[in-house]
Enzyme design. Structure first.
Site, PDB file in Angstrom:
ATOM      1  N   THR A  62      35.745 -15.840 -17.529  1.00 48.51           N
ATOM      2  CA  THR A  62      35.092 -14.380 -17.150  1.00 48.51           C
ATOM      3  C   THR A  62      34.504 -13.947 -18.842  1.00 48.51           C
ATOM      4  O   THR A  62      34.432 -14.840 -19.555  1.00 48.51           O
ATOM      5  CB  THR A  62      35.974 -13.286 -16.711  1.00 48.51           C
ATOM      6  OG1 THR A  62      35.266 -12.191 -16.555  1.00 48.51           O
ATOM      7  CG2 THR A  62      37.168 -12.990 -17.512  1.00 48.51           C
ATOM      8  N   LYS A  66      31.156 -17.146 -20.027  1.00 51.73           N
ATOM      9  CA  LYS A  66      30.775 -17.981 -19.214  1.00 51.73           C
ATOM     10  C   LYS A  66      29.500 -18.948 -19.591  1.00 51.73           C
ATOM     11  O   LYS A  66      29.397 -20.086 -19.310  1.00 51.73           O
ATOM     12  CB  LYS A  66      30.052 -16.998 -18.216  1.00 51.73           C
ATOM     13  CG  LYS A  66      31.142 -16.460 -17.305  1.00 51.73           C
ATOM     14  CD  LYS A  66      30.727 -15.669 -16.020  1.00 51.73           C
ATOM     15  CE  LYS A  66      31.486 -14.890 -15.270  1.00 51.73           C
ATOM     16  NZ  LYS A  66      31.004 -14.120 -14.327  1.00 51.73           N
ATOM     17  N   GLY A 130      21.372  -9.299 -16.869  1.00 55.71           N
ATOM     18  CA  GLY A 130      22.561 -10.264 -17.692  1.00 55.71           C
ATOM     19  C   GLY A 130      23.028 -11.274 -16.935  1.00 55.71           C
ATOM     20  O   GLY A 130      22.647 -12.029 -16.014  1.00 55.71           O
ATOM     21  N   ARG A 153      16.991  -2.160 -18.250  1.00 59.29           N
ATOM     22  CA  ARG A 153      16.826  -1.513 -19.504  1.00 59.29           C
ATOM     23  C   ARG A 153      16.110  -2.131 -20.304  1.00 59.29           C
ATOM     24  O   ARG A 153      15.015  -1.755 -20.848  1.00 59.29           O
ATOM     25  CB  ARG A 153      18.282  -0.992 -20.076  1.00 59.29           C
ATOM     26  CG  ARG A 153      18.171  -0.204 -21.258  1.00 59.29           C
ATOM     27  CD  ARG A 153      19.598   0.373 -21.735  1.00 59.29           C
ATOM     28  NE  ARG A 153      20.540  -1.088 -22.025  1.00 59.29           N
ATOM     29  CZ  ARG A 153      21.550  -1.072 -22.532  1.00 59.29           C
ATOM     30  NH1 ARG A 153      22.273   0.135 -22.723  1.00 59.29           N
ATOM     31  NH2 ARG A 153      22.204  -1.958 -23.005  1.00 59.29           N
ATOM     32  N   TYR A 216      33.503  -2.614  -9.187  1.00 58.15           N
ATOM     33  CA  TYR A 216      34.694  -2.232  -8.091  1.00 58.15           C
ATOM     34  C   TYR A 216      35.763  -1.360  -9.058  1.00 58.15           C
ATOM     35  O   TYR A 216      35.858  -1.441 -10.284  1.00 58.15           O
ATOM     36  CB  TYR A 216      35.195  -3.383  -7.374  1.00 58.15           C
ATOM     37  CG  TYR A 216      35.739  -4.480  -8.378  1.00 58.15           C
ATOM     38  CD1 TYR A 216      34.934  -5.461  -8.748  1.00 58.15           C
ATOM     39  CD2 TYR A 216      36.929  -4.353  -9.175  1.00 58.15           C
ATOM     40  CE1 TYR A 216      35.157  -6.764  -9.303  1.00 58.15           C
ATOM     41  CE2 TYR A 216      37.239  -5.254  -9.814  1.00 58.15           C
ATOM     42  CZ  TYR A 216      36.593  -6.301 -10.048  1.00 58.15           C
ATOM     43  OH  TYR A 216      37.012  -7.325 -10.971  1.00 58.15           O
TER      44      TYR A 216
HETATM   45  P1  NAP Z   1      26.084  -8.487 -18.978  1.00 57.45           P
HETATM   46  O1  NAP Z   1      25.959  -9.795 -19.191  1.00 57.45           O
HETATM   47  O2  NAP Z   1      26.718  -7.876 -20.227  1.00 57.45           O
HETATM   48  O3  NAP Z   1      24.992  -7.719 -18.877  1.00 57.45           O
HETATM   49  C1  NAP Z   1      24.855  -6.323 -18.489  1.00 57.45           C
HETATM   50  C2  NAP Z   1      23.730  -5.788 -17.925  1.00 57.45           C
HETATM   51  O4  NAP Z   1      23.856  -4.317 -17.935  1.00 57.45           O
HETATM   52  C3  NAP Z   1      22.545  -5.864 -18.605  1.00 57.45           C
HETATM   53  O5  NAP Z   1      21.324  -6.029 -17.823  1.00 57.45           O
HETATM   54  C4  NAP Z   1      22.399  -4.596 -19.606  1.00 57.45           C
HETATM   55  O6  NAP Z   1      20.892  -4.386 -19.781  1.00 57.45           O
HETATM   56  C5  NAP Z   1      22.842  -3.600 -18.600  1.00 57.45           C
HETATM   57  N1  NAP Z   1      23.370  -2.351 -19.138  1.00 57.45           N
HETATM   58  C6  NAP Z   1      24.377  -2.400 -20.084  1.00 57.45           C
HETATM   59  N2  NAP Z   1      24.688  -1.181 -20.330  1.00 57.45           N
HETATM   60  C7  NAP Z   1      23.610  -0.437 -19.866  1.00 57.45           C
HETATM   61  C8  NAP Z   1      23.245   1.004 -19.627  1.00 57.45           C
HETATM   62  N3  NAP Z   1      24.115   1.809 -20.599  1.00 57.45           N
HETATM   63  N4  NAP Z   1      22.292   1.532 -18.964  1.00 57.45           N
HETATM   64  C9  NAP Z   1      21.558   0.580 -18.332  1.00 57.45           C
HETATM   65  N5  NAP Z   1      21.758  -0.817 -18.382  1.00 57.45           N
HETATM   66  C10 NAP Z   1      22.855  -1.117 -18.922  1.00 57.45           C
HETATM   67  O7  NAP Z   1      27.469  -8.147 -17.925  1.00 57.45           O
HETATM   68  P2  NAP Z   1      27.419  -8.975 -16.817  1.00 57.45           P
HETATM   69  O8  NAP Z   1      28.523 -10.332 -16.911  1.00 57.45           O
HETATM   70  O9  NAP Z   1      26.041  -9.409 -15.960  1.00 57.45           O
HETATM   71  O10 NAP Z   1      28.132  -8.041 -15.512  1.00 57.45           O
HETATM   72  C11 NAP Z   1      27.385  -6.798 -14.927  1.00 57.45           C
HETATM   73  C12 NAP Z   1      28.487  -6.102 -14.083  1.00 57.45           C
HETATM   74  O11 NAP Z   1      28.925  -6.817 -13.162  1.00 57.45           O
HETATM   75  C13 NAP Z   1      29.771  -5.843 -14.765  1.00 57.45           C
HETATM   76  O12 NAP Z   1      30.045  -4.531 -14.375  1.00 57.45           O
HETATM   77  C14 NAP Z   1      30.820  -6.773 -14.218  1.00 57.45           C
HETATM   78  O13 NAP Z   1      32.162  -6.285 -14.292  1.00 57.45           O
HETATM   79  C15 NAP Z   1      30.140  -6.904 -12.883  1.00 57.45           C
HETATM   80  N6  NAP Z   1      30.622  -8.256 -12.215  1.00 57.45           N
HETATM   81  C16 NAP Z   1      31.025  -8.304 -10.938  1.00 57.45           C
HETATM   82  C17 NAP Z   1      31.582  -9.642 -10.315  1.00 57.45           C
HETATM   83  C18 NAP Z   1      32.317  -9.458  -9.072  1.00 57.45           C
HETATM   84  O14 NAP Z   1      32.924 -10.666  -8.677  1.00 57.45           O
HETATM   85  N7  NAP Z   1      32.597  -8.270  -8.371  1.00 57.45           N
HETATM   86  C19 NAP Z   1      31.006 -10.670 -10.860  1.00 57.45           C
HETATM   87  C20 NAP Z   1      30.418 -10.750 -12.350  1.00 57.45           C
HETATM   88  C21 NAP Z   1      30.137  -9.541 -12.842  1.00 57.45           C
HETATM   89  P3  NAP Z   1      20.265  -4.742 -21.423  1.00 57.45           P
HETATM   90  O15 NAP Z   1      19.654  -6.233 -20.943  1.00 57.45           O
HETATM   91  O16 NAP Z   1      19.120  -3.705 -21.293  1.00 57.45           O
HETATM   92  O17 NAP Z   1      21.437  -4.599 -22.264  1.00 57.45           O
END
Ligand code: NAP
Length: 273
Positions: A62, A66, A130, A153, A216
């Site tokens: 995680t 990754k 992301g 964003r 979640y």
């Molecule tokens: P990540 O790679 O860090 O990407 C974060 C994303 O959120 C980017 O697009 C970022 O935009 C945006 N962001 C962050 N802070 C923000 C803010 N204050 N306002 C607007 N946009 C914002 O994270 P990730 O791995 O993609 O995970 C994203 C979410 O999915 C997390 O909550 C994670 O827990 C969840 N998730 C859930 C599962 C599941 O099995 N349910 C699996 C994977 C991930 P910028 O590019 O502008 O920084």
């Protein structure tokens, strides 16, 4: 000695994966244990090597490892290759590392099995660009939606991600605050909190729009609260996706597909059965 599996990330204290895999193991009568390993940000390779050396059989990976995991595999599936990200590692008999990414199929399985929602010909808005959005794009495009709008964003990140996926389908991009159009499905793949959701354009949804948050928690997420306050009647958080992606990892390791519905219910309501 029983086979050992683990989730590696930073932080992992909150991870529900040990509980989920314990449930799967019980249900399918597999002799295994599943650990949580919190890995310092610069020590992933060291921890992975040690785990394999100590005869560990498989890992879930995680955030934030990754992409790094992807670069360390000896063998990889097409879907992990396209996502450039690995969330499941199987350690082979000869020590080679087999990598896969089950996030996208987990999402599709939850949509299909639990919510009976088909992506075919649907207009889809994905918030975020992301790692999670990257994992979803190819599996979603494979279901032949009508269009995908990727809103982020940082616009340039969305543009770069869309460019990577152009060979597989058409993706439009937008900033988060100027989204146009109305969608059948809105997926929140950002880590936005309460304040930022109010910058989203409420005309992106109608009462029939399915709003799905990858996040979640015990409480409804800020995105889902925003969706309901703007008239959405169909919503889901990402707990089902978490369990479905875990089931796919379990299948890769053990060759048996566990039942997911009961585990999702048990996570939502620990007093179940
Ligand atoms: P990540 O790679 O860090 O990407 C974060 C994303 O959120 C980017 O697009 C970022 O935009 C945006 N962001 C962050 N802070 C923000 C803010 N204050 N306002 C607007 N946009 C914002 O994270 P990730 O791995 O993609 O995970 C994203 C979410 O999915 C997390 O909550 C994670 O827990 C969840 N998730 C859930 C599962 C599941 O099995 N349910 C699996 C994977 C991930 P910028 O590019 O502008 O920084």
């Amino acid at each position: 000695m029983v086979d050992t599996y683990a989730v590696m990330g930073h932080p992992v204290a909150h991870s529900k994966s040990p509980f989920i895999h314990e449930q799967f193991a019980k249900q399918t009568h597999q002799a295994m244990q599943y650990l949580k390993i919190d890995v310092p940000e610069d020590k992933f390779l060291e921890y992975l090597t040690l785990f394999a050396f100590e005869n560990g059989k498989g890992l879930n990976i995680t955030a934030p490892f990754k992409q790094q995991a992807f670069s360390l595999m000896s063998e990889i599936t097409d879907r992990a290759h396209i996502a450039k990200s690995v969330n499941t590692i199987k350690i082979m008999q000869d020590g080679r590392l087999f990598g896969d990414n089950t996030d996208g199929v987990g999402f599709i399985a939850d949509l299909t099995n639990q919510h009976h929602f088909s992506l075919k010909e649907k207009s889809i808005l994905i918030l975020g660009a992301g790692g999670a959005a990257r994992g979803l794009l190819y599996p979603i495009l494979s279901q032949v939606p009508r269009c995908i709008m990727l809103a982020n964003r940082t616009l340039l990140t969305a543009q770069n991600l869309a460019d990577d996926y152009r060979p597989y389908g058409n993706i439009l991009v937008s900033g988060l605050t100027n989204i146009s159009g109305t969608y059948d499905l809105i997926i929140n793949a950002t880590s936005m909190i309460q304040q930022e959701v109010f910058t989203l354009n409420p005309s992106a949804l109608t009462r029939n729009t399915f709003c799905y948050d990858l996040m979640y928690g015990q409480e409804p997420t800020p995105f889902l609260k925003w969706a309901v306050s703007n008239g959405a009647t169909k919503i889901s958080d990402g707990l089902g996706m978490l369990v479905e992606q875990a089931a796919e990892s379990f299948f890769i390791w053990r060759g048996v597909k566990p039942e997911t519905k009961y585990v999702i219910e048990k996570l939502k309501n620990p007093s179940v059965g």
